[in-house]
Design a protein around this motif. Structure first.
Motif, short mmCIF file in Angstrom:
data_model
loop_
_atom_site.label_atom_id
_atom_site.label_comp_id
_atom_site.label_asym_id
_atom_site.label_seq_id
_atom_site.Cartn_x
_atom_site.Cartn_y
_atom_site.Cartn_z
N ASP A 165 0.91 -1.45 0.11
CA ASP A 165 -0.22 0.01 0.07
C ASP A 165 0.83 1.12 0.12
O ASP A 165 1.52 1.20 1.11
CB ASP A 165 -0.57 -0.05 1.37
CG ASP A 165 -1.81 1.30 1.18
OD1 ASP A 165 -2.16 1.40 0.41
OD2 ASP A 165 -2.52 1.47 1.94
N HIS A 229 -2.17 2.47 9.49
CA HIS A 229 -3.21 1.13 9.45
C HIS A 229 -1.87 -0.68 9.24
O HIS A 229 -1.07 0.18 8.87
CB HIS A 229 -4.00 0.71 8.82
CG HIS A 229 -3.04 0.87 7.59
ND1 HIS A 229 -2.94 -0.05 6.76
CD2 HIS A 229 -3.94 2.04 5.92
CE1 HIS A 229 -3.31 0.13 5.49
NE2 HIS A 229 -2.99 1.90 5.17
N HIS A 236 -5.88 -3.62 5.55
CA HIS A 236 -5.51 -2.79 7.13
C HIS A 236 -6.40 -4.07 7.85
O HIS A 236 -7.23 -4.42 8.29
CB HIS A 236 -7.22 -2.17 6.94
CG HIS A 236 -7.13 -0.52 5.88
ND1 HIS A 236 -8.33 -0.98 4.92
CD2 HIS A 236 -6.25 -0.54 5.54
CE1 HIS A 236 -7.90 -0.27 4.34
NE2 HIS A 236 -6.34 0.99 4.90
N THR A 256 1.82 1.48 7.83
CA THR A 256 1.60 2.06 6.86
C THR A 256 1.86 3.22 7.58
O THR A 256 1.17 3.85 8.80
CB THR A 256 0.63 2.19 6.09
OG1 THR A 256 -0.23 2.93 6.84
CG2 THR A 256 0.02 1.22 5.14
N GLU A 272 1.97 8.41 1.06
CA GLU A 272 2.13 6.77 2.16
C GLU A 272 3.17 5.86 2.71
O GLU A 272 3.31 5.34 0.49
CB GLU A 272 1.23 6.30 2.04
CG GLU A 272 1.10 4.86 2.48
CD GLU A 272 -0.51 4.15 2.30
OE1 GLU A 272 -0.78 4.30 1.19
OE2 GLU A 272 -0.81 3.40 3.03
#
Ligand SMILES: [Mn+2]
Ligand SMILES: [Mn+2]
Lengths: 296, 296
Positions: A165, A229, A236, A256, A272
């Motif tokens: 992510d 998260h 998540h 993250t 991120e």
């Protein structure tokens, strides 16, 4: 797998298969552990019917806690998944051109990743630009990239069951001074939070560090979400990186760090990375550059 | 929407929002209708806690029955979704070339559909060839297309929440006589079942018609699945087109007809269309050609 997996064919009744198998074991306890967040009521009622004496207990808190610390094997896969996320951003940035639609750039990213063997993204790939980038949950569409736009990429892959992510924001053409200040602030907040990443730090301290930098710069009200998260087989999962989390960072956690500032009708910036906590600090799993890029 | 949708923010407790809202109404009944196949046990327990006196009743059978007959508006969307599935097959067939990998062809299909605004496929796109096509649940991989291969495409899009689902099988180079006979048999079975599609026909009769044609040709044991499934907001919904279903076809039903024959280690053929039952017969929603194509 260290446990038994039951299989059944189209013509079997899976409940009968389960009951037959379990009847061959002796159980001491009077509870059945299930994942209540995932188990549909219909199946729960079947189970309760078959095992009327037993109580269904939620296994998820214990499982989530186990999942929070990753093994070496898991880390190896997460590292590769993160590198493919880096690649996705690189493909997207290279695809930016005057008049090119958000959705075209998205298609190009997923096409190239599919050629690398990725058949599943961790979530719907985001490529949003200009005023669209000011919506933290914005959806890519037919908007064309225009001079002065921020272009925000948020994407991740699923590799062997593990997720990545990443978010990066770049500028197309020139960038207004006000959006440049937003970019600088987000980057400072992100680096500030990352600098605290080592075993023993309170999780909430990461969020508070980033939030204080953003608030001091005057953008506090435009950072509406938590800092990050956990990341693993779910995109998540635990730990939740929010202001009030008093748990401590431990080696083997992966999560993250993604502060953002979203100025309505002007544009948004989010940066991120995926972070691994190591014995003596941290490792960045994602590594696409973060210095402001202005695409000409 | 003809009903109330409750929303909540990140900081709200959704259960409190629900309870507050419901407390403003007077309910005569003592049951709460929920979708037990979808509602996780964790949420069911919350509901049961908030409404201790009420019984949770499964709304799904009633909802599924309602969903089985499509409105004109729904049919309009399903028709467009089916046309995009046709397009997906066309793109795939045009991408076939000696030595090209299954996964490359899949990537090309999804890329072109994304450019058309499709951001979600109805299920994982299948492009399998040669011996791989003999697995009804085969997954695309790095296998390259070779002379003499059958190439099987199974794909569908999600458009405005509605799904399509098409399968076509084509040959690359030349086709052996035995696989040509398989193709002819599947096509005959599919056309035979479609010819029965009009209001009043028993659903099981469609499956039995196709199955008898395949069995008489000597391939009965290699057609291991039901003939088809309903199609709507889920890619698999009611009605189920299987041998024993005694329900009757009704105008407004939409479903697939997809007989297949899978010869181990040699190859498989499946031909699937999306069908709408009309007042006096049927309409094929998918329309990509079905005559055997031999790509040179
Ligand atoms: Mn994230
Ligand atoms: Mn199907």
């Amino acid at each position: 797998w260290t446990h038994t997996i039951l299989t059944y064919s189209d013509t079997d009744n899976p409940w009968t298969v389960l009951q037959d198998t379990l009847s061959r074991y002796t159980f001491q306890g009077d509870s059945l552990w299930v994942e209540k967040r995932l188990l549909p009521l219909e199946r729960a009622e079947h189970l309760q019917y078959l095992f009327g004496q037993k109580t269904l207990v939620d296994a998820e808190p214990a499982l989530m806690k186990l999942r929070t610390i990753k093994s070496e094997e898991e880390i190896t896969v997460l590292r590769k998944a993160a590198q493919l996320a880096d690649l996705g951003v690189q493909i997207g940035v290279e695809a930016i051109a005057e008049g090119r639609k958000e959705i075209d750039i998205l298609a190009k990213i997923e096409y190239e990743l599919t050629l690398k063997g990725i058949t599943e993204m961790a979530f719907q790939t985001t490529v949003i630009s200009g005023a669209n980038s000011a919506d933290p949950h914005g959806k890519p569409g037919n908007k064309a990239i225009e001079h002065g736009d921020l272009v925000l990429f948020d994407l991740g892959v699923v590799l062997d069951g593990y997720c990545s992510d990443i978010t990066r924001t770049v500028a197309y053409g020139d960038l207004s001074d006000s959006l440049r200040k937003v970019y600088d602030t987000v980057l400072e907040a992100q680096l500030g939070a990352i600098s605290l990443c080592k075993p023993g730090t309170e999780l909430g301290a990461l969020d508070r560090k980033a939030r204080s930098i953003i608030t001091e710069a005057g953008y506090g009200e435009w950072f509406p979400h938590r800092l990050g998260h956990g990341l693993g087989t779910d995109v998540h999962e635990l730990p939740s990186i929010n202001e009030t989390n008093q748990d401590k960072l431990q080696a083997g956690m992966t999560f993250t760090i993604e502060p953002g500032i979203y100025l309505p009708n002007k544009g948004g910036v989010r940066i991120e990375d995926d972070i691994l906590i190591t014995e003596d600090g941290h490792e960045l799993l994602t590594s696409y550059p973060k210095e402001l890029q202005i695409i000409k």
